[in-house]
Scaffold this active site. Sequence first.
Site, mmCIF file in Angstrom:
data_model
loop_
_atom_site.group_PDB
_atom_site.id
_atom_site.type_symbol
_atom_site.label_atom_id
_atom_site.label_comp_id
_atom_site.label_asym_id
_atom_site.label_seq_id
_atom_site.Cartn_x
_atom_site.Cartn_y
_atom_site.Cartn_z
ATOM 1 N N HIS A 57 0.795 -1.238 0.000
ATOM 2 C CA HIS A 57 0.000 0.000 0.000
ATOM 3 C C HIS A 57 0.820 1.276 0.000
ATOM 4 C CE1 HIS A 57 0.717 -0.175 4.388
ATOM 5 N NE2 HIS A 57 0.531 1.127 4.364
HETATM 6 C C1 UD1 Z 1 -2.531 5.705 5.330
HETATM 7 C C2 UD1 Z 1 -1.299 6.323 5.964
HETATM 8 C C3 UD1 Z 1 -0.165 5.309 5.938
HETATM 9 C C4 UD1 Z 1 -0.579 3.999 6.558
HETATM 10 C C5 UD1 Z 1 -1.852 3.493 5.904
HETATM 11 C C6 UD1 Z 1 -2.317 2.280 6.645
HETATM 12 C C7 UD1 Z 1 -0.926 8.734 5.677
HETATM 13 C C8 UD1 Z 1 -0.175 9.762 4.913
HETATM 14 N N1 UD1 Z 1 -0.831 7.476 5.208
HETATM 15 O O1 UD1 Z 1 -2.245 5.468 3.957
HETATM 16 O O2 UD1 Z 1 0.934 5.832 6.682
HETATM 17 O O3 UD1 Z 1 0.445 3.066 6.390
HETATM 18 O O4 UD1 Z 1 -2.874 4.504 5.987
HETATM 19 O O5 UD1 Z 1 -3.211 1.502 5.961
HETATM 20 O O6 UD1 Z 1 -1.573 9.059 6.631
HETATM 21 N N2 UD1 Z 1 -9.460 4.545 1.011
HETATM 22 C C9 UD1 Z 1 -10.657 3.879 0.936
HETATM 23 N N3 UD1 Z 1 -11.271 3.525 2.108
HETATM 24 C C10 UD1 Z 1 -10.765 3.809 3.320
HETATM 25 C C11 UD1 Z 1 -9.546 4.498 3.386
HETATM 26 C C12 UD1 Z 1 -8.901 4.843 2.226
HETATM 27 O O7 UD1 Z 1 -11.159 3.602 -0.147
HETATM 28 O O8 UD1 Z 1 -11.374 3.447 4.354
HETATM 29 C C13 UD1 Z 1 -8.773 4.882 -0.248
HETATM 30 C C14 UD1 Z 1 -9.131 6.267 -0.785
HETATM 31 O O9 UD1 Z 1 -9.139 6.209 -2.166
HETATM 32 C C15 UD1 Z 1 -7.961 7.108 -0.326
HETATM 33 C C16 UD1 Z 1 -6.810 6.112 -0.388
HETATM 34 O O10 UD1 Z 1 -7.363 4.879 -0.019
HETATM 35 O O11 UD1 Z 1 -7.745 8.225 -1.133
HETATM 36 C C17 UD1 Z 1 -5.656 6.462 0.528
HETATM 37 O O12 UD1 Z 1 -6.109 6.631 1.883
HETATM 38 P P1 UD1 Z 1 -5.262 7.532 2.908
HETATM 39 O O13 UD1 Z 1 -5.826 7.415 4.265
HETATM 40 O O14 UD1 Z 1 -5.073 8.905 2.365
HETATM 41 O O15 UD1 Z 1 -3.830 6.899 2.844
HETATM 42 P P2 UD1 Z 1 -3.397 5.385 2.902
HETATM 43 O O16 UD1 Z 1 -2.733 5.046 1.623
HETATM 44 O O17 UD1 Z 1 -4.530 4.552 3.372
HETATM 45 N N1 UDP Z 2 -3.613 -5.704 8.880
HETATM 46 C C1 UDP Z 2 -4.872 -6.299 8.926
HETATM 47 N N2 UDP Z 2 -5.442 -6.713 7.755
HETATM 48 C C2 UDP Z 2 -4.815 -6.571 6.543
HETATM 49 C C3 UDP Z 2 -3.534 -5.986 6.514
HETATM 50 C C4 UDP Z 2 -2.962 -5.543 7.689
HETATM 51 O O1 UDP Z 2 -5.453 -6.450 9.997
HETATM 52 O O2 UDP Z 2 -5.398 -6.990 5.516
HETATM 53 C C5 UDP Z 2 -3.015 -5.234 10.152
HETATM 54 C C6 UDP Z 2 -1.637 -5.788 10.461
HETATM 55 O O3 UDP Z 2 -1.723 -7.033 11.142
HETATM 56 C C7 UDP Z 2 -1.061 -4.687 11.330
HETATM 57 C C8 UDP Z 2 -1.662 -3.418 10.747
HETATM 58 O O4 UDP Z 2 -2.830 -3.845 10.033
HETATM 59 O O5 UDP Z 2 -1.508 -4.849 12.679
HETATM 60 C C9 UDP Z 2 -0.715 -2.721 9.818
HETATM 61 O O6 UDP Z 2 -1.398 -1.714 9.144
HETATM 62 P P1 UDP Z 2 -0.981 -1.200 7.697
HETATM 63 O O7 UDP Z 2 -0.136 -2.189 7.013
HETATM 64 O O8 UDP Z 2 -2.240 -0.759 7.032
HETATM 65 O O9 UDP Z 2 -0.168 0.145 8.020
HETATM 66 P P2 UDP Z 2 1.352 0.449 8.401
HETATM 67 O O10 UDP Z 2 1.737 -0.410 9.541
HETATM 68 O O11 UDP Z 2 2.158 0.224 7.173
HETATM 69 O O12 UDP Z 2 1.330 1.900 8.728
#
Ligand code: UD1
Ligand code: UDP
Length: 371
Positions: free
Chosen positions: A205
Amino acid sequence: MPRIVCVAGARPNYMKIKPVMDALERRGAEVILVHTGQHYDPAMNEVFFTDLGIRPPDHFLGVGSGTHAEQTGRVMTAFEPLLAELSPDVVVVVGDINSTLACALVTAKAGPLLAHVEAGLRSRDWGMPEEVNRVATDRVSDYLLAPSPDAAGNLRAEGYRDDQIHLVGNVMIDTLLANLERARASDVLVRHGLARGEYGLVTLHRPANVDDPEILAGLLKALGEVAGRCPLLLPVHPRAAERLAAVGVPGGIRLVPPAGYLDFIALQDSARLVLTDSGGVQEETTALGVPCVTLRDNTERPVTVEQGTNVLAGRDPARIVSTVHRVLDDPPAPRRPELWDGLASDRIAAVLLEGGTASSRPRPTDQTSTI
Ligand code: UD1
Ligand code: UDP
């Protein structure tokens, strides 16, 4: 009784904030949970409240998705009046997402003390939005709660005062250890037709991996080759869903919706190998002793490489494939890092509640740090 606002906003926050809330409440604090709404899909949000037994948020800001500025600004605008109304002694933020930074900036100017859980992690990669969030959040925090000695060392090297830095251990591991038996009871392997030790688990991601179609195509090419030796399951993060479909996924890689916490821990625990660009997954695989190949050039969690099961493979397809073969032929032998003992949140509560609150411990005015 001190009043403490705990902030969560997205998937990797929930497993960090839950044990901290519990430990604070056990010691008599009044805890208020604020959810920014950065993540909102049920599979990225509600399932974690159910799996981890987190009570519904006391306040929901509903900010949703947007550009960095939009999202950060919306959280700040919504959090500022709420903070004034709640008037807590301390605000606790976790991790490195936009919601973390936004609430940190608001708190720093509003008066309550600010505690950062997971302070001091550094990838030294300014192309990562999280690195900006980490450095800026630490800079305005009163309590820097470091998960590992390297993180505490980074903070010391940046000039923070010793009385701000608290080496407390890793709260992700508190939650992992507390839920491992429940996770092992999950039937997720049966549901996906998988056998223990006979599949690889993938998550992708990071913007640097999924936003550029050429890079994503290279990663998928490598994963396709890996799947020839070990079939792969990929629970798809919403950020990557459309991009994966557009680039096309090779055979042997099964796409499934994002997994809930207990299911995902079970999937990691039984995997032969995990390939990931997640921060938290690097830590969980080390704690579980499962080989992890990280699809990045750097990590803010070096302890997982030095002591754990993590190997950095970068983004070059040939290097990823050769790294996977090496890891499968000779899996790394893990050691559980220092203070990954399930008690980090207790140590955090002791620091916050016994270190004084706004009424007894004035906000530092003599910042002597060099940054
Ligand atoms: C965010 C965090 C990242 C973290 C990740 C965990 C920031 C800058 N990034 O990234 O550090 O590792 O979450 O998963 O804060 N979207 C959906 N549904 C949701 C949420 C997001 O469809 O419930 C889609 C939307 O198109 C959105 C995109 O995902 O624009 C990105 O979501 P966003 O929260 O901006 O950043 P992540 O890539 O999820
Ligand atoms: N995780 C989860 N389901 C998934 C992928 C990740 O429950 O399909 C959990 C994982 O076990 C960990 C956390 O989400 O506890 C990590 O989150 P993510 O990878 O979204 O973000 P990051 O740690 O990179 O910020």
